[in-house]
Motif scaffolding. Structure first.
Motif, PDB file in Angstrom:
ATOM      1  N   HIS A 182      76.835 -47.520  68.095  1.00  0.00           N
ATOM      2  CA  HIS A 182      76.600 -46.409  69.027  1.00  0.00           C
ATOM      3  C   HIS A 182      76.667 -46.934  70.463  1.00  0.00           C
ATOM      4  O   HIS A 182      75.673 -46.890  71.198  1.00  0.00           O
ATOM      5  CB  HIS A 182      75.240 -45.757  68.765  1.00  0.00           C
ATOM      6  CG  HIS A 182      75.075 -45.268  67.369  1.00  0.00           C
ATOM      7  ND1 HIS A 182      75.696 -44.131  66.902  1.00  0.00           N
ATOM      8  CD2 HIS A 182      74.394 -45.784  66.321  1.00  0.00           C
ATOM      9  CE1 HIS A 182      75.387 -43.971  65.627  1.00  0.00           C
ATOM     10  NE2 HIS A 182      74.607 -44.963  65.250  1.00  0.00           N
ATOM     11  N   PRO A 207      77.233 -47.408  74.379  1.00  0.00           N
ATOM     12  CA  PRO A 207      77.010 -46.486  75.500  1.00  0.00           C
ATOM     13  C   PRO A 207      78.266 -46.320  76.367  1.00  0.00           C
ATOM     14  O   PRO A 207      78.306 -46.728  77.525  1.00  0.00           O
ATOM     15  CB  PRO A 207      75.870 -47.156  76.268  1.00  0.00           C
ATOM     16  CG  PRO A 207      76.058 -48.612  75.999  1.00  0.00           C
ATOM     17  CD  PRO A 207      76.594 -48.696  74.598  1.00  0.00           C
ATOM     18  N   THR A 208      79.279 -45.718  75.800  1.00  0.00           N
ATOM     19  CA  THR A 208      80.552 -45.569  76.512  1.00  0.00           C
ATOM     20  C   THR A 208      80.894 -44.110  76.840  1.00  0.00           C
ATOM     21  O   THR A 208      81.973 -43.854  77.380  1.00  0.00           O
ATOM     22  CB  THR A 208      81.710 -46.157  75.673  1.00  0.00           C
ATOM     23  OG1 THR A 208      81.702 -45.528  74.395  1.00  0.00           O
ATOM     24  CG2 THR A 208      81.579 -47.662  75.513  1.00  0.00           C
ATOM     25  N   THR A 209      80.011 -43.195  76.528  1.00  0.00           N
ATOM     26  CA  THR A 209      80.338 -41.781  76.740  1.00  0.00           C
ATOM     27  C   THR A 209      80.576 -41.447  78.208  1.00  0.00           C
ATOM     28  O   THR A 209      81.312 -40.518  78.514  1.00  0.00           O
ATOM     29  CB  THR A 209      79.237 -40.850  76.185  1.00  0.00           C
ATOM     30  OG1 THR A 209      77.995 -41.207  76.783  1.00  0.00           O
ATOM     31  CG2 THR A 209      79.153 -40.950  74.670  1.00  0.00           C
ATOM     32  N   GLU A 210      79.968 -42.191  79.103  1.00  0.00           N
ATOM     33  CA  GLU A 210      80.138 -41.943  80.540  1.00  0.00           C
ATOM     34  C   GLU A 210      81.173 -42.854  81.185  1.00  0.00           C
ATOM     35  O   GLU A 210      81.319 -42.868  82.404  1.00  0.00           O
ATOM     36  CB  GLU A 210      78.790 -42.114  81.255  1.00  0.00           C
ATOM     37  CG  GLU A 210      77.705 -41.183  80.752  1.00  0.00           C
ATOM     38  CD  GLU A 210      78.043 -39.713  80.961  1.00  0.00           C
ATOM     39  OE1 GLU A 210      78.592 -39.367  82.020  1.00  0.00           O
ATOM     40  OE2 GLU A 210      77.775 -38.906  80.034  1.00  0.00           O
ATOM     41  N   TRP A 211      81.876 -43.628  80.365  1.00  0.00           N
ATOM     42  CA  TRP A 211      82.878 -44.536  80.923  1.00  0.00           C
ATOM     43  C   TRP A 211      83.992 -43.747  81.603  1.00  0.00           C
ATOM     44  O   TRP A 211      84.327 -42.634  81.195  1.00  0.00           O
ATOM     45  CB  TRP A 211      83.474 -45.404  79.828  1.00  0.00           C
ATOM     46  CG  TRP A 211      82.711 -46.665  79.567  1.00  0.00           C
ATOM     47  CD1 TRP A 211      81.389 -46.892  79.775  1.00  0.00           C
ATOM     48  CD2 TRP A 211      83.238 -47.864  79.024  1.00  0.00           C
ATOM     49  NE1 TRP A 211      81.064 -48.164  79.394  1.00  0.00           N
ATOM     50  CE2 TRP A 211      82.174 -48.782  78.933  1.00  0.00           C
ATOM     51  CE3 TRP A 211      84.495 -48.256  78.589  1.00  0.00           C
ATOM     52  CZ2 TRP A 211      82.346 -50.081  78.434  1.00  0.00           C
ATOM     53  CZ3 TRP A 211      84.672 -49.540  78.095  1.00  0.00           C
ATOM     54  CH2 TRP A 211      83.603 -50.438  78.028  1.00  0.00           C
ATOM     55  N   THR A 212      84.575 -44.369  82.602  1.00  0.00           N
ATOM     56  CA  THR A 212      85.705 -43.786  83.330  1.00  0.00           C
ATOM     57  C   THR A 212      86.907 -44.712  83.155  1.00  0.00           C
ATOM     58  O   THR A 212      86.822 -45.753  82.484  1.00  0.00           O
ATOM     59  CB  THR A 212      85.374 -43.656  84.828  1.00  0.00           C
ATOM     60  OG1 THR A 212      85.225 -44.972  85.374  1.00  0.00           O
ATOM     61  CG2 THR A 212      84.103 -42.835  85.045  1.00  0.00           C
ATOM     62  N   ARG A 251      86.283 -43.680  67.991  1.00  0.00           N
ATOM     63  CA  ARG A 251      84.889 -43.248  67.891  1.00  0.00           C
ATOM     64  C   ARG A 251      84.018 -43.897  68.962  1.00  0.00           C
ATOM     65  O   ARG A 251      82.860 -43.544  69.113  1.00  0.00           O
ATOM     66  CB  ARG A 251      84.360 -43.579  66.495  1.00  0.00           C
ATOM     67  CG  ARG A 251      85.100 -42.769  65.427  1.00  0.00           C
ATOM     68  CD  ARG A 251      84.677 -43.132  64.053  1.00  0.00           C
ATOM     69  NE  ARG A 251      83.292 -42.716  63.817  1.00  0.00           N
ATOM     70  CZ  ARG A 251      82.657 -42.919  62.683  1.00  0.00           C
ATOM     71  NH1 ARG A 251      83.264 -43.505  61.681  1.00  0.00           N
ATOM     72  NH2 ARG A 251      81.414 -42.531  62.534  1.00  0.00           N
ATOM     73  N   GLU A 252      84.577 -44.848  69.673  1.00  0.00           N
ATOM     74  CA  GLU A 252      83.797 -45.572  70.671  1.00  0.00           C
ATOM     75  C   GLU A 252      84.058 -45.122  72.103  1.00  0.00           C
ATOM     76  O   GLU A 252      83.267 -45.421  72.994  1.00  0.00           O
ATOM     77  CB  GLU A 252      84.092 -47.080  70.577  1.00  0.00           C
ATOM     78  CG  GLU A 252      83.375 -47.792  69.454  1.00  0.00           C
ATOM     79  CD  GLU A 252      83.796 -47.353  68.058  1.00  0.00           C
ATOM     80  OE1 GLU A 252      82.910 -47.226  67.208  1.00  0.00           O
ATOM     81  OE2 GLU A 252      84.986 -47.109  67.812  1.00  0.00           O
ATOM     82  N   LEU A 253      85.150 -44.429  72.338  1.00  0.00           N
ATOM     83  CA  LEU A 253      85.531 -44.060  73.710  1.00  0.00           C
ATOM     84  C   LEU A 253      85.792 -42.563  73.835  1.00  0.00           C
ATOM     85  O   LEU A 253      86.218 -41.927  72.873  1.00  0.00           O
ATOM     86  CB  LEU A 253      86.801 -44.814  74.126  1.00  0.00           C
ATOM     87  CG  LEU A 253      86.694 -46.333  74.235  1.00  0.00           C
ATOM     88  CD1 LEU A 253      88.068 -46.956  74.399  1.00  0.00           C
ATOM     89  CD2 LEU A 253      85.783 -46.719  75.386  1.00  0.00           C
ATOM     90  N   PRO A 254      85.587 -42.026  75.031  1.00  0.00           N
ATOM     91  CA  PRO A 254      85.946 -40.623  75.270  1.00  0.00           C
ATOM     92  C   PRO A 254      87.452 -40.408  75.110  1.00  0.00           C
ATOM     93  O   PRO A 254      88.250 -41.320  75.339  1.00  0.00           O
ATOM     94  CB  PRO A 254      85.523 -40.381  76.724  1.00  0.00           C
ATOM     95  CG  PRO A 254      84.565 -41.468  77.048  1.00  0.00           C
ATOM     96  CD  PRO A 254      84.956 -42.636  76.194  1.00  0.00           C
ATOM     97  N   GLN A 294      89.826 -38.915  76.790  1.00  0.00           N
ATOM     98  CA  GLN A 294      90.741 -39.169  77.901  1.00  0.00           C
ATOM     99  C   GLN A 294      91.021 -40.669  78.047  1.00  0.00           C
ATOM    100  O   GLN A 294      92.120 -41.062  78.468  1.00  0.00           O
ATOM    101  CB  GLN A 294      90.239 -38.561  79.219  1.00  0.00           C
ATOM    102  CG  GLN A 294      89.057 -39.259  79.849  1.00  0.00           C
ATOM    103  CD  GLN A 294      87.707 -38.775  79.338  1.00  0.00           C
ATOM    104  OE1 GLN A 294      87.617 -38.092  78.327  1.00  0.00           O
ATOM    105  NE2 GLN A 294      86.647 -39.134  80.047  1.00  0.00           N
TER     106      GLN A 294
END
Length: 119
Positions: free
Chosen positions: A86, A88-93, A31-34, A36
């Motif tokens: 919540h 802020p990891t939605t934009e992590w690569t 739930r914390e990471l995208p 991929q």
């Protein structure tokens, strides 16, 4: 302890690890990471052997928490709880995840036989 200042701040704000790490441990950070990055992280776990999901994952969660340490030390109870639930990891690569995994490997190598260091 690895970050005594963070541990002290969490304690002063009456934050118990179970309040946010339960989800991290039971959901394996899904739930914390995208997605991929979850696939990449689990690939690492599978290559680490049978105990990686239970043992190495602990060090990944520790590193995950320490990654946010500077911000958490500046937050009160409510801010911390909202932030930790919540992230802020939605934009992590893959770059951010590789940093977390690399640091987790270092912690595991250094502290694997010293259980009290993660408390």
């Amino acid at each position: 302890q690895i970050d005594p200042a963070l541990a002290s701040h969490l304690e002063s704000q009456n934050i118990r690890f179970i309040e946010f790490t339960f989800r991290w441990m039971n959901c394996l950070l899904m739930r914390e990471l995208p997605v991929q990055l979850i696939v990449r992280m689990w690939d690492t776990y599978m290559s680490e052997g049978e105990t990686a999901f239970s043992t190495f994952h602990l060090y990944v969660c520790l590193t995950f928490l320490l990654h946010w340490s500077p911000r958490l030390k500046q937050s009160d109870f409510q801010e911390m709880m909202m932030f930790l639930q919540h992230l802020p990891t939605t934009e992590w690569t893959h770059t951010e995840l590789e940093t977390i995994l690399s640091q987790a490997f270092l912690f595991q190598s250094k502290y694997a036989n010293q259980e009290s260091s993660c408390q």
